[in-house]
Structures are given as structure tokens and as C-alpha cells.
Scaffold this active site. Structure first.
Site, PDB file in Angstrom:
ATOM      1  CE1 TYR A  92      -4.328   1.472   0.645  1.00 11.88           C
ATOM      2  CE2 TYR A  92      -3.041   3.030   1.932  1.00 11.88           C
ATOM      3  CZ  TYR A  92      -4.221   2.689   1.299  1.00 11.88           C
ATOM      4  OH  TYR A  92      -5.291   3.552   1.328  1.00 11.88           O
ATOM      5  CB  SER A 188       1.046  -5.428   2.827  1.00 12.31           C
ATOM      6  OG  SER A 188       0.162  -4.561   3.482  1.00 12.31           O
ATOM      7  CD  GLN A 189      -2.210  -1.861  -2.596  1.00  9.02           C
ATOM      8  OE1 GLN A 189      -3.090  -1.055  -2.346  1.00  9.02           O
ATOM      9  NE2 GLN A 189      -1.098  -1.513  -3.220  1.00  9.02           N
ATOM     10  CG  ASP A 275       0.104  -7.419  10.485  1.00  7.17           C
ATOM     11  OD1 ASP A 275      -0.100  -6.186  10.568  1.00  7.17           O
ATOM     12  OD2 ASP A 275       0.256  -8.012   9.411  1.00  7.17           O
ATOM     13  CG  HIS A 305       2.056  -4.894   8.033  1.00  5.50           C
ATOM     14  ND1 HIS A 305       1.153  -5.893   7.721  1.00  5.50           N
ATOM     15  CD2 HIS A 305       2.184  -4.145   6.905  1.00  5.50           C
ATOM     16  CE1 HIS A 305       0.754  -5.752   6.474  1.00  5.50           C
ATOM     17  NE2 HIS A 305       1.368  -4.707   5.954  1.00  5.50           N
TER      18      HIS A 305
END
Length: 325
Positions: A92, A188-189, A275, A305
Site C-alpha cells: 500500500y 500486504s496489499q 500485526d 506487519h
């Protein structure tokens, strides 16, 4: 961040019981058919770098609605035979940056296509792909999570997920690539996009790598973390309460759990128990939705994260090598 989600034994059993939205497959079939009908051949231009062991190319392909999307292609220098290919998606706020930022998969002997992220690239790594303004009209909270969120048709992630599928289709057609050995990967994204592409392009994907994936079990995740990007949704709903169910229905159309149910390739995920950006319950919900037995989840009890960092990279590469060799 302290432990805040379910304990690990409960996470291992956690599943999303909510059904996917009505017309889910039709929505994505229609979206992808439209993008394919507008597709043009990709353009490749050699990119000059000081590296001697990696050849780099500046790639432009067509994504959502035939719109141009930028990418880097790295491959081991001097290797002419068909190579397995890894298609990577970015976290992101980040963009494709420089080709020298992406050396891991080429170093492992893969062709490596890194997709730029439309409209992003202003937070921690630069990008080169715009997101045309007319597609994201309507109120939104700063960020990308609520851009166009009042309808699945106008939602930002409809466009970005379509780009990801088109990146897979483009990678399979590149010269010097073995399309029968194609990996999707990201964190993540990027991990969410890997799950989406793994499900929507299941016939082309040979392995899925998804580190601490975003967009998992969205309805729960927005209620258990105060961290962005999920908190963007909370702020939007706080200021637009009548639109809550409308927005949540849109988010259901991009929930990674629904794409995970359609994955057929061997898959490795990571989850981090501390996370607060991508809560572990969502990650386990996606993992437990993947059919079949050839799947693995790496759990990092003490990580946030960062989700395993280089330890997960090594585990993922070994997992993929074992299945594509």
C-alpha cells in the site's frame, strides 16, 4: 503491538462464514472480459542499470479498461532459455520504484515482472502509473480504501485487481518465459493482489506467495484495528453512516477470502500475530478458505506487519522452487 486477535489455536480453525456477494463471479467475469477486449500488446524497452548480472526492461501493458500500466521486467543476464516467471505486486502506497529495487527473484533464476500500482507511489517508493480521476468519483477518506466505495463498479480496487490479472496474462506471453511455471507474489496489499490474481487467473498460476495479505475478512478487520488502511473505512463510515451497508457490500466484492476459495495452485502465506495492519484472523480466514492440501502458512509470533521479513522470503522461494523444478 501486543497480541490482540484470537489465540493461535483458534486462528488455525477460524473461517469466514459469511457468503460472498450475489453475482460475484459475474461481476469479475464481466470486468475482466471488458479489460481483455481493450487489451493491446505489451511494450518493452531495455532499461539501463549498472547491474551486470540482471537485464532490466521497462514494460507497459494494458490493465483495467485498456488503461496503460507500467512494470519492470528483470531477468538473469545472458540466460536465453524459457524461465519461470514471478509476477509481483506492491504494498500500500508504494510504486514500482527502480528496477534495481527488485533483485530477489531474478537472483533466484526467475524472470520477474513487477507491476506498478495505479495512483500510488507517493508514500515510500515512487510510481509511474496514474489512476484516471473519473473512475473514483464520490466522497472518500484520504487514501485508497474508500475511493469510489459506494459502488463495486466505481471502486478503486476493482481497477487494481483487474490490473493484477492482466499482469499475469501479460507475463505469460512475454518472450523467454515458461508460462507453465508462473508465480504470483506480494506482501500486504501485494499479498491481497496475489490472492486475487491466484483465484481469478487460476488457470495460469502455478504457485501463490502471499505475505501478511491485506483485504482479508474486511468486515471484521475494520472493527478490531485502529491502524490504516482499514481505519480509513472506519473514518468514512463515521462521517457517512447512511452509506455503511452500501460501502461494506462494495468491500465484499474485493475480500481476499472470496478469491482464496478459487485458488487451485500450491500456496504459501505468512501471518504475524502482532500485526495490527493486516490482522492475523483475516489472514487465517483466507488461508483456511484455500481448497486442497498443498498449502502452508508461516506464523511469526513476535512480528508485526513486517511479517517474517527475509525469513519468509527464503521460505517462500524454497516452497516455490520445490513445486516448479
Amino acid at each position: 503491538m501486543a497480541l490482540f486477535d484470537f489465540p493461535l489455536p483458534q486462528l488455525r480453525e477460524y473461517r469466514l462464514t459469511r457468503s460472498e456477494p450475489a453475482g460475484f463471479d459475474e461481476f469479475w467475469d464481466r470486468t475482466l472480459t471488458s479489460a481483455r477486449s481493450a487489451a493491446l500488446p505489451p511494450k518493452l524497452a531495455e532499461a539501463r542499470t549498472p547491474l551486470r548480472g540482471v537485464s532490466s526492461y521497462d514494460v507497459t501493458f494494458t490493465g483495467y479498461a485498456g488503461q496503460p500500466v507500467r512494470a519492470w521486467l528483470n531477468r538473469p543476464a545472458g540466460v536465453t532459455g524459457p524461465l519461470p516467471v514471478a509476477v509481483e505486486f506492491i504494498g500500500y502506497g508504494g510504486g514500482r520504484g527502480l528496477p534495481t529495487d527488485w533483485l530477489f527473484w531474478a537472483g533466484a533464476g526467475y524472470a520477474h515482472l513487477v507491476m506498478d500500482t495505479r495512483g500510488q507511489g507517493g508514500s515510500w517508493r515512487g510510481g509511474d502509473t496514474p489512476d484516471p480521476d473519473e473512475h473514483g468519483a464520490g466522497p472518500s477518506t484520504p487514501g485508497f480504501m474508500t475511493r469510489g466505495v459506494l459502488s463495486p463498479e466505481t471502486y478503486y480496487y476493482r481497477r487494481l485487481i483487474t490490473d493484477a490479472v492482466r499482469a499475469v496474462e501479460t507475463a505469460a506471453e512475454l518472450p523467454g518465459v515458461d508460462a507453465s511455471r508462473l508465480v504470483v507474489t506480494g506482501k500486504s496489499q501485494g499479498g491481497a493482489l496475489a490472492l486475487a490474481a491466484g483465484g481469478l487467473a487460476a488457470d495460469r498460476v502455478s504457485a501463490v506467495v502471499s505475505g501478511v495479505p491485506f483485504l482479508c475478512d474486511i468486515r471484521r478487520s475494520v472493527t478490531i484495528t485502529d491502524s490504516d488502511p482499514f481505519n480509513e473505512v472506519v473514518r468514512f463510515l463515521r462521517t457517512n453512516p447512511p452509506a455503511a451497508e452500501q460501502a461494506l457490500n462494495t468491500l465484499d466484492h474485493v475480500d481476499s477470502v472470496h478469491f482464496a476459495r478459487r485458488i487451485t495452485a500450491p500456496t504459501i502465506l505468512s501471518a504475524a500475530l502482532m500485526d495490527d495492519v493486516c490482522p492475523p484472523s483475516g489472514v487465517f480466514a483466507a488461508y483456511n478458505a484455500i481448497p486442497g492440501d498443498d498449502k502452508r502458512i508461516e506464523v511469526y509470533e513476535w512480528d508485526g506487519h513486517e511479517g517474517g521479513r527475509g525469513f519468509f522470503d527464503v521460505a517462500a522461494c524454497e516452497f516455490v522452487n520445490d513445486r516448479l523444478s
